[in-house]
Design a protein around this motif. Structure first.
Motif, PDB file in Angstrom:
ATOM      1  N   LEU A   1       0.824  -1.224   0.000  1.00  0.00           N
ATOM      2  CA  LEU A   1       0.000   0.000   0.000  1.00  0.00           C
ATOM      3  C   LEU A   1       0.854   1.268   0.000  1.00  0.00           C
ATOM      4  O   LEU A   1       0.350   2.360   0.216  1.00  0.00           O
ATOM      5  N   ASN A   2       2.159   1.103  -0.268  1.00  0.00           N
ATOM      6  CA  ASN A   2       3.058   2.259  -0.293  1.00  0.00           C
ATOM      7  C   ASN A   2       2.735   3.143  -1.502  1.00  0.00           C
ATOM      8  O   ASN A   2       2.702   2.671  -2.629  1.00  0.00           O
ATOM      9  N   ASN A   3       2.481   4.420  -1.269  1.00  0.00           N
ATOM     10  CA  ASN A   3       2.237   5.311  -2.412  1.00  0.00           C
ATOM     11  C   ASN A   3       3.302   6.393  -2.529  1.00  0.00           C
ATOM     12  O   ASN A   3       3.107   7.424  -3.149  1.00  0.00           O
ATOM     13  N   LYS A   4       4.458   6.123  -1.914  1.00  0.00           N
ATOM     14  CA  LYS A   4       5.570   7.090  -1.989  1.00  0.00           C
ATOM     15  C   LYS A   4       6.766   6.476  -2.716  1.00  0.00           C
ATOM     16  O   LYS A   4       7.911   6.802  -2.435  1.00  0.00           O
ATOM     17  N   ASP A   5       6.489   5.543  -3.619  1.00  0.00           N
ATOM     18  CA  ASP A   5       7.583   4.900  -4.357  1.00  0.00           C
ATOM     19  C   ASP A   5       8.367   5.939  -5.142  1.00  0.00           C
ATOM     20  O   ASP A   5       7.797   6.807  -5.800  1.00  0.00           O
TER      21      ASP A   5
ATOM     22  N   LEU B   1      -8.667  -9.813   5.919  1.00  0.00           N
ATOM     23  CA  LEU B   1      -9.475  -8.656   6.333  1.00  0.00           C
ATOM     24  C   LEU B   1      -8.829  -7.938   7.520  1.00  0.00           C
ATOM     25  O   LEU B   1      -8.658  -6.718   7.504  1.00  0.00           O
ATOM     26  N   HIS B   2      -8.438  -8.698   8.540  1.00  0.00           N
ATOM     27  CA  HIS B   2      -7.869  -8.067   9.737  1.00  0.00           C
ATOM     28  C   HIS B   2      -6.538  -7.389   9.436  1.00  0.00           C
ATOM     29  O   HIS B   2      -6.279  -6.280   9.915  1.00  0.00           O
ATOM     30  N   ARG B   3      -5.687  -8.036   8.633  1.00  0.00           N
ATOM     31  CA  ARG B   3      -4.379  -7.417   8.315  1.00  0.00           C
ATOM     32  C   ARG B   3      -4.584  -6.166   7.474  1.00  0.00           C
ATOM     33  O   ARG B   3      -3.891  -5.169   7.652  1.00  0.00           O
ATOM     34  N   LEU B   4      -5.562  -6.221   6.572  1.00  0.00           N
ATOM     35  CA  LEU B   4      -5.804  -5.069   5.692  1.00  0.00           C
ATOM     36  C   LEU B   4      -6.346  -3.891   6.512  1.00  0.00           C
ATOM     37  O   LEU B   4      -5.987  -2.740   6.261  1.00  0.00           O
TER      38      LEU B   4
ATOM     39  N   PRO C   1     -20.389  17.194   3.710  1.00  0.00           N
ATOM     40  CA  PRO C   1     -19.512  18.298   4.124  1.00  0.00           C
ATOM     41  C   PRO C   1     -18.291  18.435   3.212  1.00  0.00           C
ATOM     42  O   PRO C   1     -17.734  17.425   2.770  1.00  0.00           O
ATOM     43  N   ASP C   2     -17.896  19.666   2.948  1.00  0.00           N
ATOM     44  CA  ASP C   2     -16.756  19.920   2.061  1.00  0.00           C
ATOM     45  C   ASP C   2     -15.478  19.952   2.891  1.00  0.00           C
ATOM     46  O   ASP C   2     -14.883  20.994   3.114  1.00  0.00           O
ATOM     47  N   GLN C   3     -15.095  18.783   3.383  1.00  0.00           N
ATOM     48  CA  GLN C   3     -13.846  18.704   4.140  1.00  0.00           C
ATOM     49  C   GLN C   3     -13.108  17.441   3.718  1.00  0.00           C
ATOM     50  O   GLN C   3     -13.732  16.457   3.328  1.00  0.00           O
ATOM     51  N   PRO C   4     -11.762  17.470   3.753  1.00  0.00           N
ATOM     52  CA  PRO C   4     -11.037  16.265   3.324  1.00  0.00           C
ATOM     53  C   PRO C   4     -11.295  15.112   4.286  1.00  0.00           C
ATOM     54  O   PRO C   4     -11.362  15.318   5.500  1.00  0.00           O
ATOM     55  N   ILE C   5     -11.471  13.907   3.734  1.00  0.00           N
ATOM     56  CA  ILE C   5     -11.688  12.716   4.586  1.00  0.00           C
ATOM     57  C   ILE C   5     -10.329  12.047   4.796  1.00  0.00           C
ATOM     58  O   ILE C   5      -9.838  11.932   5.896  1.00  0.00           O
ATOM     59  N   THR C   6      -9.742  11.607   3.688  1.00  0.00           N
ATOM     60  CA  THR C   6      -8.395  11.019   3.695  1.00  0.00           C
ATOM     61  C   THR C   6      -7.981  10.908   2.233  1.00  0.00           C
ATOM     62  O   THR C   6      -8.649  11.450   1.351  1.00  0.00           O
ATOM     63  N   GLU C   7      -6.907  10.183   1.949  1.00  0.00           N
ATOM     64  CA  GLU C   7      -6.527   9.979   0.547  1.00  0.00           C
ATOM     65  C   GLU C   7      -7.601   9.133  -0.129  1.00  0.00           C
ATOM     66  O   GLU C   7      -8.077   8.157   0.449  1.00  0.00           O
ATOM     67  N   ASN C   8      -7.947   9.485  -1.349  1.00  0.00           N
ATOM     68  CA  ASN C   8      -9.025   8.784  -2.061  1.00  0.00           C
ATOM     69  C   ASN C   8      -8.767   7.293  -2.182  1.00  0.00           C
ATOM     70  O   ASN C   8      -9.683   6.472  -2.102  1.00  0.00           O
ATOM     71  N   SER C   9      -7.495   6.953  -2.410  1.00  0.00           N
ATOM     72  CA  SER C   9      -7.163   5.533  -2.604  1.00  0.00           C
ATOM     73  C   SER C   9      -7.521   4.721  -1.362  1.00  0.00           C
ATOM     74  O   SER C   9      -7.948   3.571  -1.456  1.00  0.00           O
TER      75      SER C   9
ATOM     76  N   VAL D   1      -9.939   1.264  -0.688  1.00  0.00           N
ATOM     77  CA  VAL D   1      -9.525   0.079   0.085  1.00  0.00           C
ATOM     78  C   VAL D   1     -10.584  -0.209   1.157  1.00  0.00           C
ATOM     79  O   VAL D   1     -10.987  -1.353   1.361  1.00  0.00           O
ATOM     80  N   LEU D   2     -11.046   0.854   1.822  1.00  0.00           N
ATOM     81  CA  LEU D   2     -12.070   0.693   2.866  1.00  0.00           C
ATOM     82  C   LEU D   2     -13.340   0.083   2.288  1.00  0.00           C
ATOM     83  O   LEU D   2     -13.929  -0.839   2.870  1.00  0.00           O
ATOM     84  N   ASP D   3     -13.751   0.567   1.137  1.00  0.00           N
ATOM     85  CA  ASP D   3     -14.938   0.032   0.463  1.00  0.00           C
ATOM     86  C   ASP D   3     -14.739  -1.460   0.167  1.00  0.00           C
ATOM     87  O   ASP D   3     -15.643  -2.275   0.366  1.00  0.00           O
ATOM     88  N   GLY D   4     -13.523  -1.809  -0.270  1.00  0.00           N
ATOM     89  CA  GLY D   4     -13.220  -3.217  -0.560  1.00  0.00           C
ATOM     90  C   GLY D   4     -13.262  -4.081   0.681  1.00  0.00           C
ATOM     91  O   GLY D   4     -13.702  -5.236   0.646  1.00  0.00           O
ATOM     92  N   ILE D   5     -12.821  -3.527   1.809  1.00  0.00           N
ATOM     93  CA  ILE D   5     -12.836  -4.292   3.069  1.00  0.00           C
ATOM     94  C   ILE D   5     -14.278  -4.622   3.468  1.00  0.00           C
ATOM     95  O   ILE D   5     -14.588  -5.742   3.868  1.00  0.00           O
ATOM     96  N   VAL D   6     -15.171  -3.640   3.318  1.00  0.00           N
ATOM     97  CA  VAL D   6     -16.589  -3.877   3.649  1.00  0.00           C
ATOM     98  C   VAL D   6     -17.140  -4.980   2.741  1.00  0.00           C
ATOM     99  O   VAL D   6     -17.851  -5.886   3.188  1.00  0.00           O
TER     100      VAL D   6
END
Length: 1308
Positions: free
Chosen positions: A513-517, A559-562, A739-747, A751-756
């Motif tokens: 899940l590294n996005n700083k490559d 699921l738990h590790r993710l 609300p017009d506020q940042p939640i987190t990084e879109n990516s 991942v959260l949607d996939g976990i559900v």
């Protein structure tokens, strides 16, 4: 391949070499003397001795290749011996499964022809090679622990769907599922196997014996004197049942457990192995030896900190080694035996993976000096070998083997270029990489060392009547307390060891899940996202495709590790961006569900199909989310149109932009697992007839229309997901309510949607399945306690019984020792406190997501159904599966979460935006379960009053055209504990029987809600239209349910009376019992209504009150007459005590009817009593005898013939003093006296009515109404009841426009 390029010309770099001393300064190559010493030190001869300097050949880079080839040719004369050794074997030298012939039944064989999955009842397959002489071995890697028979067979063996290996003469098999050996007959043999075990199959054709080993431990000789001689040769063979899977190793990889004297069926590549080991030795020498140019001498170096540092001498030396080493590293056997062993040895020194940079340096070297296709193949084989080694390693107490392989996996994945290649082409495409996140559960606790880790075992031995573990700790003796504490300490030791493995698994996911490559191309996270989505699609769409489905036990761990990795990155982003949300407040914003940026395949939405929603809600999308749908794209709504458009649309989409993920490396051969299936038709619809997204209304500077195509999963880049300036990426189309506020990084949102989605696919089902071990422990503990009590009661003279009981006690104790250790493992890996917090976090994510989606109004319909399912299921899991070990009440914010979930259930069970019948039923069932438990019922009472009243109004909607049984059950639960004799948990006559599951909602103690009852009363009294429509529907359903019940018991009685033996269909009995239960629950709802709002029946200023009272009296009389008649049908069927009809008894139905009558006739004012009495007595079905029956007053004729045991023969409320209070009994006596008196008076004053004046419909009341316009007549009761459901005349079918009173003219 062994010699690519002559001299020093290499495929990728052309090194210009010279011996001129002045040039050496320019090129950086050391002087010839030092170079000669260096090369001789690196390239030692096979015996390791170096000749004296005077006799040594002077080595330079010009003659190094020749010298190296000579060294590699030494001791390579083993190829001749290979052919001699092949004696005793027939068939191809590369041994695989014979998928063209010699198998029976449907089997799925992997592409490498070594793995097989059963796809029929009992399929059999054999190998391509057989043996007739000598000692041979092969290994089988067990992937599932089900029914399989593994062993040897001859060519003459014929198998079918019932008979497999071991069921015919000359075939021999071991079956670890049933722990038996098979050769036509069967006997006990060996141990039980589990998924992750390795079975070694040995045949000695010189001695005529067959033996088996499990994880390297011999199970002893299974068969001797096997048939040998001319024409007898044995093939490896297997028979396996549906869904079972194994992989064979005939020798294509190093055997995990080789046995002395036995040879693998496939010869190892001896010559290549020697070469590879030599070359590896030279490579190690390069790492060990450094060149000190200033001193002009060679020095020993610390290998762990070795770096290439651009030294040309070293680089060219390595290039020579890799020239020969690279081609060998494409071979599976050599990668596993040479490379993997070497890399593991580097990590053996301990310390963190970061403390061993040598592995990173070696991977850099491989990418530099090997051809790209060679690096790709080498990395692929290395990861496959690592995965196999991890999965099939036995469990030892410190989990050392698993930790060892995970550390190397981390070290490899730390290398960015390797990680990106593996992610793009191997981890999800070729491998079952989810295995890396799985910790298998040991089936044989002795071998796993759990006896040393948990020396003291403990299990609960205090039980309630229902068989549940008692929570009362005071009863625990000092010895039990010591045992429990020792057991808990052992569990803690185990937990610490497992947490080490889990930590390493999370580390792997953090790398993925590294996005700083720093390197080129997409960051790892975006490659992972696309692969993860595809993985979810394959598991959602291919429920029947066994090669693709990920086993649920792997999903739970993944699921738990993710979740752990996701929360790490989420909170990391929060630390850098304080305005963003923390992971504790995480949710999925609603625009993901409708902006087309995330693919939900063909999963059902709350509002139905996506294509339908796009058409019906396109105006709402435009107004709220600024998303315009191109009408042209919605024309291809029929599935037939889609096939035609598919090719052109996909080629157009591909020509738009090349896929970054696919640009790295070519496609690989389809593997056994997780190769991509063709996309389903509905999925093609998402990518071809995609929604065009235009954002002209948002203030983006210019009002230029931007058309965005929904991309295929593999085509998305960082910009598509995260967004850039002026592009919101995944968050396109924010509704005004959001609300017009940042939640987190879109990516991370994806991942959260996939976990559900993962939780919904199979995790919940697996959590429920593993509770079985805990249930087994409780059952055995109860059996042991029962046995010990019998031993204490056993008379001393009966020593035979005493000995048998002692044997039973020993068996139960041993089983409990084993199970309690296994349960400790399961509680740590699946039901630990940390895992519970993960599921709780997921529940809260779903609640917040549903709340945000709900605010968007009509756009809520786009939300996938699984969000509501996961909210309900995760709560159910926390309550039912984790509760024995951890208490849900200890979770932070538990009360508030419970209340928010209650609000969701209360609001959405009747939400018109939700169209799916299954999800609506699930919501209703969840609400019904919610009101059965005191803590969750209080949560329902804490939701805002407006929502509570709305919920009650939905529950009181007419029962027609909707599933009413569940809502009726909810109302009954709200009443239970308040009704007449309605304080029981289980029916009196069922107390002696043990319930199947004491935790069922229906078996909870009564917990009525007076607050919700008050809301119900207010609604029924204030809304003049609601009460009649609701009660009319309840009376209709009661009429139907009771009539069906009576009809069915007539059939059951007739079947029981026939002389010939016949069986009543169990399904019919179940339906019959259900109709009875429904009748009782409907009567209880009527009792509730009569008690809470008696004016609906007794205030005759209301237009429908009298009619409802007449209908109620009519139905009550019918029920009473049917149930109370002496020696009647109901009596006879109850006395049969048929299995399935346990709940059918006099008590529940008669007490419910009595409750209604007492409320109408005793607990009301004088006027109400008079009206109710008059209506009841006026009903022609009324019989005073039925009321007398309630108190055991039988008819005189029956009393005369009665036996002394009156209480057994006659029902009486007096016998149920534990259930019915004396005050209630007194009211029944009062009611009986009142009715007796009134009945006598009515009988004395009633004048006979001529038949002509009676209503032609009911023949019970005089004619009192005339219809307009047709002038037909009936009594008021009949016409009023008819008009509630139908406007046509009984007789002529004309539409009735009005009803007038009719009085018979006096003259007639």
């Amino acid at each position: 391949m062994t010699s690519r390029g002559a001299g020093t010309a290499f495929s990728r770099k052309n090194y210009r070499l010279t011996t001129e001393p002045e040039k050496s300064k320019v090129t950086g190559i050391v002087n010839s003397r030092l170079l000669n010493d260096y090369l001789h030190r690196v390239f030692t001869s096979a015996d390791g001795n170096q000749p004296a300097a005077a006799y040594r050949k002077h080595l330079t880079f010009q003659n190094l290749q020749e010298h190296l080839e000579r060294l590699l040719a030494e001791e390579n004369g083993t190829e001749d011996s290979r052919d001699q050794a092949a004696e005793g074997r027939l068939g191809p030298s590369t041994v695989v499964l014979d998928h063209t012939s010699g198998f029976e039944g449907l089997l799925l064989v992997d592409d490498d022809l070594l793995g097989v999955i059963g796809h029929s009842n009992f399929g059999s397959i054999r190998a391509t090679t057989c043996v007739y002489k000598g000692k041979w071995i092969y290994e089988v890697l067990i992937s599932s622990q089900g029914l399989m028979q593994i062993g040897w067979c001859t060519l003459n063996c014929r198998f079918n769907q019932e008979e497999g290996v071991g069921d015919t003469p000359d075939s021999y098999a071991y079956d670890g599922n049933r722990v038996r050996k098979w050769n036509v007959t069967t006997t006990n043999y060996g141990k039980s196997w589990a998924a992750g075990d390795i079975v070694s199959c040995l045949i000695d054709l010189d001695e005529g014996t067959i033996a088996f080993c499990l994880n390297g431990i011999s199970l002893g000789t299974a068969f001797d004197n096997i048939t040998r001689g001319a024409g007898m040769a044995y093939f490896p063979a297997i028979s396996l049942s549906f869904k079972e899977s194994v992989a064979f190793n005939f020798g294509s990889r190093p055997l995990r457990y080789p046995v002395d004297g036995y040879r693998p069926l496939q010869d190892p590549p001896v010559a290549d192995l020697l070469k590879a080991r030599k070359l590896l030795g030279y490579l190690k020498n390069v790492i060990h030896i450094g060149i000190d140019v200033t001193e002009g001498k060679l020095v020993e170096k610390d290998t762990s900190m070795w770096q290439l540092q651009g030294e040309p001498t070293v680089l060219i030396t390595l290039a020579h080694i890799f020239n020969y080493f690279s081609p060998l590293m494409c071979k599976v056997y050599l990668v596993e035996d040479v490379l993997m062993t070497f890399l593991l040895s580097i990590l053996e020194r301990g310390g963190a993976v970061e403390a061993h940079p040598l592995i990173q340096q070696l991977l850099d070297l491989m990418w530099l000096l090997m051809e790209e296709y060679e690096v790709h193949e080498c990395l692929k084989q290395l990861l496959m070998s690592l995965l196999r080694a991890y999965r099939f390693s036995p469990i030892i107490p410190d989990l050392g083997l698993q930790i060892h392989y995970l550390r190397l996996t981390i070290a490899v994945l730390k290398h960015e270029k390797s990680r990106k290649y593996l992610l793009s082409n191997v981890l999800f495409d070729v491998l079952r990489s989810v295995v890396f996140f799985y910790i298998k559960s040991p089936l044989r606790v002795e071998e796993a060392g759990l006896q040393e880790l948990i020396p003291t075992t403990w299990w609960p031995n205090r039980f309630t009547k229902e068989g549940k573990e008692s929570k009362d700790v005071k009863e625990e003796s000092a010895e039990e307390r010591l045992r429990r504490r020792a057991y808990e300490r052992g569990c803690q030791r185990l937990k610490k060891r497992i947490e080490v493995v889990e930590g390493l698994q999370v580390q792997i996911l953090k790398l993925l899940l590294n996005n700083k490559d720093r390197g080129g191309g997409e960051a790892s996270r975006y490659i992972f996202l696309n692969k993860f989505r595809k993985f979810l699609q394959e598991n959602a769409s291919n429920r029947g495709n066994l090669t693709v489905l990920c086993p649920p036990e792997y999903m739970v761990c993944f699921l738990h590790r993710l979740i752990a990795a996701l929360r790490y990155f989420w909170d990391g982003h929060k630390a850098k961006t304080p305005a963003a949300l923390s992971s504790e407040e995480a949710y999925v914003p609603p625009q993901l569900f409708y902006n087309g940026k995330v693919d939900y395949f063909d999963l059902q939405r709350l509002g139905g199909l996506l294509s339908h929603l796009k058409k019906t809600l396109k105006d709402d999308l435009a107004a709220k989310a600024n998303i315009l749908i191109d009408p042209a794209e919605l024309q291809a709504v029929t599935m037939d149109d889609l096939d035609e458009d598919e090719e052109s649309a996909t080629s157009a989409a591909q020509s738009q932009r090349p896929s970054a993920a696919l640009a790295i490396g070519g496609a690989l051969a389809r593997p056994a697992w997780l190769s991509s299936p063709t996309l389903g038709r509905a999925n093609r619809f998402l990518s071809t007839a995609a929604v065009s997204l235009m954002t002209p209304r948002r203030p983006l500077g210019t009002l230029e229309k931007i058309k965005v195509l929904t991309l295929r999963v593999e085509q998305r880049t960082r910009e598509d997901i995260e967004g850039t300036h002026g592009n919101e990426g995944l968050l396109l189309g924010r509704p005004p309510e959001e609300p017009d506020q940042p939640i987190t990084e879109n990516s991370l949102l994806e991942v959260l949607d996939g976990i559900v989605m993962m939780y919904n696919l199979s995790v919940h089902q697996q959590l429920g399945k593993m509770v079985g071990v805990s249930d087994d422990v409780n059952e055995y503990a109860m059996a042991l306690k029962d046995t010990e009590e019998k031993i204490s009661r056993c008379p001393k003279r009966r020593r035979d019984i005493h000995e048998e009981l002692l044997k039973s006690q020993k068996v139960f104790s041993e089983k409990l020792n084993h199970l309690s250790r296994r349960l400790a493992w399961i509680n740590v890996t699946i039901y630990s406190k940390e895992k519970m917090q993960d599921i709780y976090w997921l529940l809260r994510v779903c609640i917040r997501t549903i709340e945000h989606g709900d605010r968007t109004g009509s756009l809520f319909a786009f939300m996938p159904e699984f969000y509501l399912s996961v909210a309900m299921n995760s709560y159910s899991a926390l309550k039912n599966y984790f509760s024995p070990v951890n208490s849900m009440e200890e979770l932070p914010g538990y009360e508030e979460t419970l209340m928010r979930l209650a609000a969701i259930l209360a609001k959405h069970f009747a939400d018109s935006r939700i169209v799916g019948t299954d999800i609506r039923d699930s919501l209703m069932q969840a609400l019904a379960s919610y009101v059965c438990y005191p803590h969750s019922l209080r949560a329902v009472e804490r939701i805002p009053e407006e929502q509570r009243i709305s919920m009650m109004k939905n529950l009181l909607a007419p029962y027609e055209q909707r599933p009413w049984a569940q809502t009726n059950w909810i109302l009954v639960r709200l009443w239970r504990g308040c009704g007449f004799g309605y304080r029981y948990t289980r029916l009196p006559h069922l107390l002696k029987t043990k319930p199947e599951d004491a935790s069922l909602p229906s078996l909870q103690k009564p917990c009525p809600s007076t607050l919700l009852q008050r809301h119900m009363a207010d609604l029924l009294c204030s809304d003049r239209d609601l009460a009649p429509s609701f009660l009319n529907s309840v009376l209709n359903q009661l009429n139907w349910a009771f009539s069906e019940f009576i009809g069915m018991i007539q059939e059951i009685q007739q079947a029981a009376e026939r002389l010939e033996r016949n069986f009543v269909d169990s399904r019919q009995l179940k339906v019959c019992a259900t109709c009875f239960d429904l009748s009782v629950s409907l009567l209880r709802v009527l009792e509730m209504t009569v008690t809470l709002a008696p004016e609906i029946f007794l205030d005759w200023t209301r237009p429908s009150s009298e009619l409802l009272l007449r209908r109620l009296a009519q139905l009550l009389n019918q029920v009473l007459n049917r149930v109370t008649a002496e020696r009647n049908l109901f009596d006879r069927v109850v006395n049969l005590r048929l299995p399935g009809l346990e709940s059918v008894d006099h008590y529940p139905i008669l007490v419910a009817v009595t409750g209604i009558l007492v409320r109408l006739l005793v607990d009301t004012d004088v006027q109400g009593t008079e009206r109710a009495t008059a209506v009841l007595l006026a009903d022609p079905c009324f019989q005073l005898r039925s009321i007398q029956y309630l108190l055991g007053h039988a008819e005189p004729s029956a009393l005369a013939a009665a036996a002394p045991a009156v209480d057994k023969r006659h029902f009486s409320l007096h016998t149920y003093t534990e259930y019915i209070s004396t005050e209630e009994l007194a009211k029944v006596e009062q009611m009986l006296n009142h009715l007796s008196e009134e009945f006598k008076q009515a009988a004395a004053t009633t004048l006979p009515t001529s038949e002509e004046d009676l209503c032609p419909i009911c023949y019970a009341h005089p004619i009192s109404a005339i219809f307009r316009p047709c002038s037909h007549k009936s009594c008021k009761a009949c016409i009023n009841q008819h008009l509630m459901n139908n406007k046509d005349c009984f007789f002529c079918k004309a539409t009735i426009t009005g009803v007038d009173d009719f009085t018979k003219p006096a003259s007639s």
